[in-house]
Enzyme design. Structure first.
Site, mmCIF file in Angstrom:
data_model
loop_
_atom_site.group_PDB
_atom_site.id
_atom_site.type_symbol
_atom_site.label_atom_id
_atom_site.label_comp_id
_atom_site.label_asym_id
_atom_site.label_seq_id
_atom_site.Cartn_x
_atom_site.Cartn_y
_atom_site.Cartn_z
ATOM 1 N N LYS A 116 1.233 24.610 -16.631
ATOM 2 C CA LYS A 116 0.098 24.533 -15.697
ATOM 3 C C LYS A 116 0.632 24.362 -14.271
ATOM 4 O O LYS A 116 1.814 24.052 -14.085
ATOM 5 C CB LYS A 116 -0.803 23.348 -16.087
ATOM 6 C CG LYS A 116 -0.110 21.993 -15.994
ATOM 7 C CD LYS A 116 -0.903 20.881 -16.689
ATOM 8 C CE LYS A 116 -0.179 19.546 -16.569
ATOM 9 N NZ LYS A 116 -0.766 18.502 -17.439
ATOM 10 N N ARG B 292 -9.629 10.011 -20.211
ATOM 11 C CA ARG B 292 -9.833 11.187 -19.367
ATOM 12 C C ARG B 292 -10.671 12.158 -20.196
ATOM 13 O O ARG B 292 -11.858 11.947 -20.352
ATOM 14 C CB ARG B 292 -8.460 11.755 -18.963
ATOM 15 C CG ARG B 292 -8.459 12.599 -17.733
ATOM 16 C CD ARG B 292 -7.049 12.915 -17.244
ATOM 17 N NE ARG B 292 -6.195 13.570 -18.245
ATOM 18 C CZ ARG B 292 -4.966 14.002 -18.016
ATOM 19 N NH1 ARG B 292 -4.421 13.856 -16.826
ATOM 20 N NH2 ARG B 292 -4.258 14.582 -18.970
ATOM 21 N N TYR C 148 8.989 11.835 16.149
ATOM 22 C CA TYR C 148 7.693 11.216 16.430
ATOM 23 C C TYR C 148 7.760 9.699 16.219
ATOM 24 O O TYR C 148 8.365 9.221 15.266
ATOM 25 C CB TYR C 148 6.623 11.779 15.499
ATOM 26 C CG TYR C 148 6.237 13.213 15.798
ATOM 27 C CD1 TYR C 148 5.651 13.562 17.011
ATOM 28 C CD2 TYR C 148 6.453 14.208 14.860
ATOM 29 C CE1 TYR C 148 5.290 14.880 17.275
ATOM 30 C CE2 TYR C 148 6.092 15.525 15.107
ATOM 31 C CZ TYR C 148 5.509 15.847 16.317
ATOM 32 O OH TYR C 148 5.149 17.141 16.564
ATOM 33 N N MET D 76 6.492 18.565 10.673
ATOM 34 C CA MET D 76 5.916 19.649 9.877
ATOM 35 C C MET D 76 6.976 20.662 9.454
ATOM 36 O O MET D 76 7.013 21.107 8.305
ATOM 37 C CB MET D 76 4.823 20.361 10.680
ATOM 38 C CG MET D 76 4.076 21.422 9.886
ATOM 39 S SD MET D 76 2.826 22.263 10.873
ATOM 40 C CE MET D 76 1.606 20.986 11.076
HETATM 41 C C1 LIG Z 1 0.309 17.830 -18.190
HETATM 42 C C2 LIG Z 1 0.140 17.495 -19.633
HETATM 43 C C3 LIG Z 1 1.257 17.402 -20.491
HETATM 44 C C4 LIG Z 1 2.683 17.413 -19.985
HETATM 45 O O1 LIG Z 1 3.002 16.140 -19.479
HETATM 46 P P1 LIG Z 1 4.488 15.799 -18.944
HETATM 47 O O2 LIG Z 1 4.404 14.364 -18.587
HETATM 48 O O3 LIG Z 1 4.738 16.662 -17.756
HETATM 49 O O4 LIG Z 1 5.412 16.090 -20.069
HETATM 50 C C5 LIG Z 1 1.012 17.255 -21.847
HETATM 51 N N1 LIG Z 1 -0.246 17.153 -22.332
HETATM 52 C C6 LIG Z 1 -1.344 17.198 -21.536
HETATM 53 C C7 LIG Z 1 -2.691 17.071 -22.137
HETATM 54 C C8 LIG Z 1 -1.178 17.351 -20.158
HETATM 55 O O5 LIG Z 1 -2.266 17.372 -19.374
#
Ligand SMILES: *Cc1c(COP(=O)(O)O)cnc(C)c1O
Length: 360
Positions: free
Chosen positions: A37, A136, A260, A308
């Protein structure tokens, strides 16, 4: 087309394959779905999917990411963590042979209302996501058994599995790890079917050796998933290098200031270097004076506030000339070190630096 930038990202895909091998060693009895992702945590989703051709499948957050993979020839099972939100997204799941995670009762209702689910031809594989403590996405444990039965009665569902996610596995001492594990095991025993529980932190700790699919993300990219443990000590190799060039050298006098807010004031006459790298390139503005940085192969430090498009570095006792290479993170400095210096996590830095990349 993303905007052209002077700072560069380099990727070591041999390291990526090495890290997948580490996952295999740690989870020898599980299939592996690398989590790609967010454009593979900034590493380029398609490039990573192609480099990890020995993986058993992949996982992404959203439908559009999965469709992009399919349209570019990635043929393996693809899990979509957020599943579908309406009938047309469900149709796409079937058409592209994706594995949605179902985490809400209304998603189950969409599934039941779908004509396609009355026929074996759909052949959809699904994950039922349970909230064992992450709070979640996921059904509550008490909802799982009934939801599982409803899924089993759908002709269009071919395979189904139970999935959950750890909230504190980066902290091996946290009591919630065992609580989540116990809860998941109970439900998995009741339901039967496939199982998937561990992210990188769960894999490294080998919290659940008996699961069908593990879901490594950050460890594949060579950063540590565990607090207080370096990636190197876990046998992981960094994949991304964020590097730039020295573009100027200034000889400053004692009392001269840099950047800065006058955050650096020279304690003596000294040379400082200016590097064409800044927060627009994903280098964190919160990194403070003293953050390590490699200049022409030698360990140096950041001076003053991050701009930046540029930063200043200490050139005392460093041999360097304009044009030489500067590594912000990579093989010589772990991204974990920079994340800590900026009071964040490697995940955020990798994703942000990778925003420069095309989705390709
Ligand atoms: C992003 C995610 C992972 C991977 O987690 P890592 O800590 O990067 O290994 C696995 N399962 C779910 C549901 C996630 O959202």
């Amino acid at each position: 087309m993303t905007a052209p930038r002077a700072a560069h990202l380099n990727f070591d895909f041999d390291a990526l394959q090495h890290n997948l091998q580490r996952v295999r060693e740690l989870a020898p009895d599980s299939s592996v779905m690398p989590v790609i992702k967010a454009n593979a945590y900034g590493h380029g989703m398609l490039a990573v999917a192609r480099a990890l051709e020995s993986a058993d499948g992949f996982a992404v957050a959203q439908l559009a990411e999965a469709i992009h993979l399919r349209q570019h020839g990635i043929d393996k099972p693809i899990t979509v963590f957020q599943g579908f939100r309406d009938p047309s997204q469900l149709e796409a799941m079937v058409a592209f042979r994706l594995w949605p995670a179902i985490s809400q009762i209304w998603q189950l209702e969409l599934l039941e209302a779908s004509q396609a689910m009355q026929s074996k031809a759909a052949g959809l594989n699904v994950w039922l996501k349970v909230n064992t403590g992450m709070g979640r996405l996921g059904l509550l444990p008490g909802q799982v058994e009934a939801a599982w039965q409803r899924i089993q009665s759908l002709t269009g569902v071919q395979q189904s599995g139970l999935m959950s996610h750890f909230a504190n596995a980066d902290d091996p001492l946290h009591a919630s790890n065992q609580q989540q594990l116990d809860c998941f095991r109970d439900l998995a025993a009741t339901c039967g079917g496939l199982t998937s529980l561990s992210n990188s932190a769960g894999i490294v700790q080998q919290l659940e050796p008996n699961q069908n699919w593990v879901r490594p993300g950050i460890m594949l990219y060579g950063a540590s998933p565990i607090k207080d443990k370096t990636a190197e000590s876990l046998g992981l190799k960094p994949v991304m290098q964020l590097r730039a060039e020295l573009i100027a050298i200034n000889q400053l006098k004692k009392g001269d200031t840099v950047g800065y807010g006058y955050q650096w004031c020279c304690p003596e006459d000294m040379p400082i270097g200016i590097v064409n790298l800044g927060y627009a390139d994903g280098y964190p503005r919160h990194a403070a004076t003293g953050t390590p940085i490699v200049v022409n192969g030698q360990m140096s430090q950041l001076l003053g506030r991050v701009s930046m498009d540029s930063i200043a570095v200490d050139l005392r006792n460093i041999s360097a000339a304009p044009g030489c290479t500067v590594e912000a993170w990579g093989k010589q400095i772990s991204v974990d070190v920079i994340a800590e210096a900026a009071d964040t996590i490697s995940y955020e830095l990798l994703c942000r630096a990778g925003c420069q990349l095309d989705i390709e």
